[in-house]
Every structure is written in structure tokens, then in C-alpha cells.
Design a protein around this motif. Sequence first.
Motif, PDB file in Angstrom:
ATOM      1  N   VAL A 200       9.670  49.438  40.035  1.00 41.13           N
ATOM      2  CA  VAL A 200      10.730  49.059  40.772  1.00 41.13           C
ATOM      3  C   VAL A 200      10.431  48.017  41.958  1.00 41.13           C
ATOM      4  N   LYS A 201       9.007  47.851  42.103  1.00 42.69           N
ATOM      5  CA  LYS A 201       8.863  47.198  43.264  1.00 42.69           C
ATOM      6  C   LYS A 201       9.009  45.328  43.015  1.00 42.69           C
ATOM      7  N   PRO A 202       9.272  45.064  41.641  1.00 41.33           N
ATOM      8  CA  PRO A 202       9.709  43.589  41.650  1.00 41.33           C
ATOM      9  C   PRO A 202      10.996  43.275  42.044  1.00 41.33           C
ATOM     10  N   ALA A 203      11.908  44.239  42.360  1.00 36.42           N
ATOM     11  CA  ALA A 203      13.214  44.187  42.643  1.00 36.42           C
ATOM     12  C   ALA A 203      13.368  43.451  44.131  1.00 36.42           C
ATOM     13  N   GLU A 204      12.247  43.811  44.815  1.00 35.06           N
ATOM     14  CA  GLU A 204      12.432  43.122  46.273  1.00 35.06           C
ATOM     15  C   GLU A 204      11.157  42.101  46.550  1.00 35.06           C
ATOM     16  N   THR A 205      10.744  41.697  45.156  1.00 34.70           N
ATOM     17  CA  THR A 205       9.423  40.499  45.501  1.00 34.70           C
ATOM     18  C   THR A 205       9.877  39.156  45.610  1.00 34.70           C
ATOM     19  N   ASP A 206      10.101  38.865  46.862  1.00 34.07           N
ATOM     20  CA  ASP A 206      10.798  37.244  46.870  1.00 34.07           C
ATOM     21  C   ASP A 206       9.830  36.345  47.684  1.00 34.07           C
ATOM     22  N   SER A 207       8.998  36.862  48.486  1.00 36.20           N
ATOM     23  CA  SER A 207       8.093  35.927  49.405  1.00 36.20           C
ATOM     24  C   SER A 207       6.668  36.294  49.449  1.00 36.20           C
ATOM     25  N   VAL A 208       5.847  35.344  49.902  1.00 40.65           N
ATOM     26  CA  VAL A 208       4.509  35.592  49.560  1.00 40.65           C
ATOM     27  C   VAL A 208       4.070  37.138  50.136  1.00 40.65           C
ATOM     28  N   ARG A 209       4.605  37.437  51.335  1.00 41.92           N
ATOM     29  CA  ARG A 209       4.159  38.829  51.804  1.00 41.92           C
ATOM     30  C   ARG A 209       4.596  39.725  50.747  1.00 41.92           C
TER      31      ARG A 209
ATOM     32  N   VAL B 287       9.929  45.542  33.351  1.00 39.01           N
ATOM     33  CA  VAL B 287      10.643  44.302  32.568  1.00 39.01           C
ATOM     34  C   VAL B 287      11.980  44.141  32.885  1.00 39.01           C
ATOM     35  N   ALA B 288      13.003  45.017  32.889  1.00 40.97           N
ATOM     36  CA  ALA B 288      14.288  44.620  33.227  1.00 40.97           C
ATOM     37  C   ALA B 288      14.464  44.462  34.477  1.00 40.97           C
ATOM     38  N   VAL B 289      13.678  45.146  35.605  1.00 43.56           N
ATOM     39  CA  VAL B 289      13.837  44.869  37.160  1.00 43.56           C
ATOM     40  C   VAL B 289      13.146  43.241  37.283  1.00 43.56           C
ATOM     41  N   ALA B 290      12.201  42.903  36.612  1.00 43.64           N
ATOM     42  CA  ALA B 290      11.521  41.663  36.858  1.00 43.64           C
ATOM     43  C   ALA B 290      12.627  40.532  36.357  1.00 43.64           C
ATOM     44  N   ILE B 291      13.146  40.800  35.178  1.00 45.69           N
ATOM     45  CA  ILE B 291      14.055  39.755  34.994  1.00 45.69           C
ATOM     46  C   ILE B 291      15.408  39.653  35.725  1.00 45.69           C
ATOM     47  N   GLY B 292      15.734  40.799  36.265  1.00 42.76           N
ATOM     48  CA  GLY B 292      16.950  40.805  37.031  1.00 42.76           C
ATOM     49  C   GLY B 292      16.956  40.424  38.509  1.00 42.76           C
ATOM     50  N   ALA B 293      15.465  40.623  38.970  1.00 42.81           N
ATOM     51  CA  ALA B 293      15.457  40.005  40.145  1.00 42.81           C
ATOM     52  C   ALA B 293      14.536  38.448  40.335  1.00 42.81           C
ATOM     53  N   TRP B 294      14.796  37.851  39.350  1.00 45.23           N
ATOM     54  CA  TRP B 294      14.004  36.744  39.151  1.00 45.23           C
ATOM     55  C   TRP B 294      14.484  35.707  40.147  1.00 45.23           C
ATOM     56  N   ARG B 295      15.620  35.630  40.242  1.00 45.21           N
ATOM     57  CA  ARG B 295      16.275  34.504  41.286  1.00 45.21           C
ATOM     58  C   ARG B 295      16.377  35.119  42.707  1.00 45.21           C
ATOM     59  N   ARG B 296      16.712  36.310  42.625  1.00 45.02           N
ATOM     60  CA  ARG B 296      16.949  36.586  44.083  1.00 45.02           C
ATOM     61  C   ARG B 296      16.533  38.280  44.149  1.00 45.02           C
ATOM     62  N   PRO B 297      16.259  38.968  45.126  1.00 35.98           N
ATOM     63  CA  PRO B 297      16.130  40.344  45.174  1.00 35.98           C
ATOM     64  C   PRO B 297      17.473  41.030  44.981  1.00 35.98           C
ATOM     65  N   LEU B 298      17.153  42.330  44.201  1.00 35.13           N
ATOM     66  CA  LEU B 298      18.366  43.009  43.847  1.00 35.13           C
ATOM     67  C   LEU B 298      18.835  43.773  45.165  1.00 35.13           C
ATOM     68  N   PRO B 299      20.055  44.245  45.254  1.00 34.52           N
ATOM     69  CA  PRO B 299      20.426  44.765  46.549  1.00 34.52           C
ATOM     70  C   PRO B 299      19.932  46.068  46.587  1.00 34.52           C
ATOM     71  N   ALA B 300      20.075  46.392  47.937  1.00 34.87           N
ATOM     72  CA  ALA B 300      19.118  47.590  48.243  1.00 34.87           C
ATOM     73  C   ALA B 300      19.734  49.001  47.629  1.00 34.87           C
ATOM     74  N   TRP B 301      21.097  48.985  47.410  1.00 33.56           N
ATOM     75  CA  TRP B 301      21.389  50.385  47.109  1.00 33.56           C
ATOM     76  C   TRP B 301      20.955  50.457  45.500  1.00 33.56           C
ATOM     77  N   LEU B 302      20.953  49.140  44.860  1.00 32.65           N
ATOM     78  CA  LEU B 302      20.551  49.439  43.287  1.00 32.65           C
ATOM     79  C   LEU B 302      19.125  49.663  43.359  1.00 32.65           C
ATOM     80  N   ARG B 303      18.203  49.119  44.190  1.00 35.77           N
ATOM     81  CA  ARG B 303      16.895  49.338  44.158  1.00 35.77           C
ATOM     82  C   ARG B 303      16.630  50.959  44.400  1.00 35.77           C
ATOM     83  N   VAL B 304      17.447  51.547  45.337  1.00 39.80           N
ATOM     84  CA  VAL B 304      17.291  53.140  45.575  1.00 39.80           C
ATOM     85  C   VAL B 304      17.775  53.861  44.424  1.00 39.80           C
ATOM     86  N   MET B 305      18.820  53.394  43.791  1.00 41.78           N
ATOM     87  CA  MET B 305      19.318  54.041  42.522  1.00 41.78           C
ATOM     88  C   MET B 305      18.184  53.973  41.478  1.00 41.78           C
TER      89      MET B 305
END
Length: 657
Positions: free
Chosen positions: A103-112, A53-71
Motif C-alpha cells: 500500500v505504501k506506493p499510494a502515498e509516495t510522491d516526494s523525496v521524503r 503493482v496496481a497501487v503503484a500504477i494508480g499512484a504514478w502521477r499523484r498520490p491516492l486519496p486518503a480514504w482509498l489508502r485506508v480502504m
Amino acid sequence: MTTPMSSTRISSTRIRLDPRSRATVLIAGAACVLPLLLRLEPKLAIGTAVAGVAVAIGAWRRPLPAWLRVMLALGLAVAVFATMGVNFGRDTGCAILAAMLAVKPAETDSVRDGRSLLGFALFAPFATFLLDQVPLSLVLGLVAVVCALLAMQRLSDLESGELQDEVAWWKRLAGVGRMLALGLPIALAAFWLFPRLATPLWGVPDRAQARPGLADSMSPSDWEDMALDDTPAARVRFFGNTPSQSQMYFRGPVFSDYDGRTWSRARWAVAYPVAPVRSGRTRWDYELSMEPTDRRQLVALDVPLAAPANAFLGEDRALRVERPLDSVTRWRMRSGEVARFGDTTLAPFLRTRNLALPEGFNPRTVALARQWRQDAGTDDAAIVNRALDWIRRDFGYTLQITLAGRNAVDQFLFVDKRGYCEQFAGSFVVLMRAAGIPARVVGGYAGAEYNAVGEYWVVRRSDAHAWAEVWLADRGWTRIDPTAAVAPENVFDTLADRRADGGLMASLQPVWDVGDWALNGWNEFVLGFNAERQRALFRPFGLGDIDTELLLMLFSLIALTCLAATVWLLSRDARERDPLLRAWHRLGRRYAKLGLARAPHEPALDWARRVDRARTGGDAALRALGERFSRWRYGVRRGEAVEGLNALLRDLRAHRP
């Protein structure tokens, strides 16, 4: 020539998810991972859900940085291994899958990205069945699949530029229902006909190992957890005579070896000849359905007359099987009232083993038993009755026990005088052995509850019980339940007393009966459908057992037939699936009735211009529609609002020549 539609459309990697589509994808992903979370360790499941839930809220407007996703991924992986241990088994793999989906919602921005999340999320409900196969998992899994298909439908519309918000939700749901209905016949054929393995590929489910079962040993307080566990251990359906509840003693392991603290099952009992039984007139024919456990101990109504198929009897007539009962199993059995259990004389070896007591333990009990022997002479029954009268007069039943030291039996008989079945049975047997009467402890279940909806009896784990068997010359092995001898006024603390909501539970009994009946049906017709039942599938039709080759042939034939029917059903409707093309072709059929049909090779705008020239007074409205259609269908539509498509569709449907 017309320009191919795909050459002018924006790539799915560049089409960003609008807020509603993003919410649809995230909800579908959550629905997929929910059944898996319910089967994980509670702390790990809650932590994973909160992180998601926290990741989905944090990445709502734009994907989270790569380093944060890895962490985040590393942190959740560490949490999984810290909770479940550093291993790479099935359970750990399922937990890692849930963590990565969080963690996957952190990089969900496009249709793909949305399609990628849904594709991986669909593994979660199927992974759930590797952990447990309860009906709730199936229901939640079906809901998850429907949500995922609805979300994919929306992503497809978004990518094609044909997203129409005015389409009712039930129409989209009906479309998903049609897709599922097309695949249902093949799924049923796979369930019924695809050859089944005798054992699962993933081995013994850990959830089965976590369920309490009747162990091969018994120590003080071992069964305390079972006494508070109301989950079913077995279900029994009688055919013909039904014993009274007071007769429902379900025989499990028999404990003959005693070291001063722990009673253990005699390993030699399996190799020793089975004790004969002479039954009375009353016999019981029944089917027993065992819930999964990690044990190999099978229970039967006391006393089983013979071993069912794939089980065997020990000398003490305790039933065992070759492998752990890690799935729902059904057994057809016969038991009967006992006229005599055992030979007319007890073999010297058996007498010695069932009189053995460790040296230096419980001196007061031994001294009392010897005094009773002197008083009774050779009358063993008098000693048994004297012990039962003592219990009836001075002892009480309670679930609250004190920890005993080295002389646990002395502590119980002369100091505490309160306890539950383990202490009563164990102390009674020690007393009998010290008096020279062969005796042993029997573990199992006592009593059952009738389910009026399903017309069967439910044996619960809280019915776990221990009683004694003594050898009497005129009857052989005789069941004695010292716990049952406790006077009613001396029963102090029971399981019913610990239930503050007893009245509420009683009022809800019909609801629980329906729920258990449904669960039993699931166990019998789904989980209980094993390789043996599959081979006997066509036996009621007089075809006998069928082998693997015939099963494969039947499955292939039905699968190919279903696939051919699906292709036919999908191809028989020649209408366009694209709503814009469908509206345009309908418009063309209206003009065809006037002799102004469009030629198959004719571009849309050329046809509209030809009709404009051919008609008296022209047809400016058709030309305008043709230009709008061509621009929307074949032009680049970056940034063009969906409302433009909706307006074009309305005008195409409304236009008449």
C-alpha cells in the motif's frame, strides 16, 4: 558571509520524484519485499504482489486519496487474517508487513516519501530470515539491500540538486560496493563472535513444523505424502567403511502398540533398560546431518551401538532427543552389523507387549497364523520363511491402495494383496504375533543416493520405509523386510513410475548434486553454527572452549578496531564529496600555481574578481564561472534544469588559467 546551503534548498517534503527516481524507488521496494513474499502462503503472496503493482500504477502521477489508502490497507489486513487466522504471531506480522508495503506506493510522491518507503522496505528481507534461512533468501536479501542503497543514492542527488544522469550505473554500484565492504568485517565479527542463544527467540519455525517427519504412530496412508516428497531428510558422511545401499536401513521410531488400525510407539520403551547389542566385525563410523522437522525422533544406521551426545536410547534402540529437531543438526555416530540384538531370553513383559493383538480384529489372519503354528511346531524361523515365500509368490507392490475397513490386515492379505511398505510391515507383524512370535514394526528410511560432488549420501523423505523385527531365540531381534520380498515382476506402481521426466532428471543429476552440495555447505557452516560450535571455535588452536564473556570481549575489540579503520579510511581522503565543490577546488589549485590562490575566508565571487584585476588583460572567463558557481551553489534553484549543473561542471573542468 556566504549563505548556508541548507537555508536556500527546497525541503525534501516539497521535492517531487521525477519518473526515473520514482521507478528506481519502486523497483528497490519490490526487490526488498520479494524474498518475504516467497515465504508466505502462495495465494496471499500473489494477492499482495498484484495489489502492490496496481497501487503503484494508480499512484504514478499523484498520490491516492486518503480514504482509498485506508480502504486498501484494511482490505489487505482482512485478507491476511482470513488466510492465516486471527493471531498476532511472527508469521502474521511478516504477512502484515508485506501487505502494508504493497500500500505504501499510494502515498509516495516526494523525496521524503521515497526514503520512508525504502526504510520500511528494508525490514522485509530481514523479516524473511524469521521464517526461513535458505541460501536463496540471503541472495535476494543482498540484492534488495544493494537496490535500496542505489535508490537512496539517487534520492540524495535529487534532493541536493546534483543529480547527474551521465554517471554510469557501474560507478554508482561501485560506490555501494565500497559502503558494503566497509561494513562486512563487523558483520562477520558479529556472526562468528557475538554470543549465540541456545534456542531462537522466536521459537520453533512454522516452516519446520510443516515438514513431514517420522511420527510416533503409523496408520494406513500416513506416509503417502512422504513417498512423493524428494526433499532431503538427512545427509550421511562415512569415515572408513561404507555399507552397501542394501544395508542402509536408518532406524527411526519402533511401533509396539497396535489397536487394530494404528501402530504407536511404546511410551514405556524410554524408561525400560536398553536392549544389549553384540556387534560383528564390521562397524561404521559416520556423521549424520538431520534436516529440520517438528519431531524429536533421531535416525541412525541400523543398529546404533551407542547414543551420541544430547540424545538417548530407548529399550528398542530408537534414538530420541530432548527437544524438536527444528534446525539443522549434526550427529557423530557408530553402528555395526548385529550378531545378536537383545538378551538370550526375552523378558516376560516385553514378550507380552510384543505379542499383544486387539480382540475381534482380522479373524482370517489369526486363523491362518494358528494353522501355521501347528504345522511348524516350535520352529519360528519356518513360519517367517513361509510368510516371505507367500509374499514372494502372490503379492505385489503399488502406491495405489484401497481404503480398508475394520479388518484391514485381512483385506490386504486375502483380498487386495497389493500395497506398500506400511501394509506389508504391519500385516506381517500381525501375522507373526498371531503365530506366537514376538514382533514389532520399525519406521525409518531405507536406501540413499550418493552425491559424488560432496562425497556423502543423501537420504530423502521419499525413502521413508517400514519393516518388521521378529524375536528369534538364536539371534534376538532380527530385521525382516517383507516389502523387499516382493518379486520384481510384481512391482507395479512406484515413485519412479510416477515421474514422467525420469530421463531428464537423470541427465540433470550432476546439477542437482552441485546444488545439494552447496545447500549442505550452507547448512553446515551457516545454519549449523550454533552456540556449541561457537564455544569450540578456537579449539583447533589449542585454546579450548571459550565462555560468553571472552566472546563479548573479542567481539567488542574487533568491532572497535573495524570502526576506527572505517573512520580512518573515510577521513584520509580530504577531497570534497560534492562534485561541484570538487571541480571548483581543482580550479583553485590551478590558479594557486600562478600565485593567485584563494584565501580560506575569501568568497568565490570576490576571489574571481581579485584574479580578474590582478591578471594582465583580466580574466573574464573566471569571473563568469565564479558568478555561475555562486548562483548555483548558494542561490535558490527552483525549476532550474539539471543540465545547467552538468554544463557548469564541464566548463569548470575544462577551464585553464
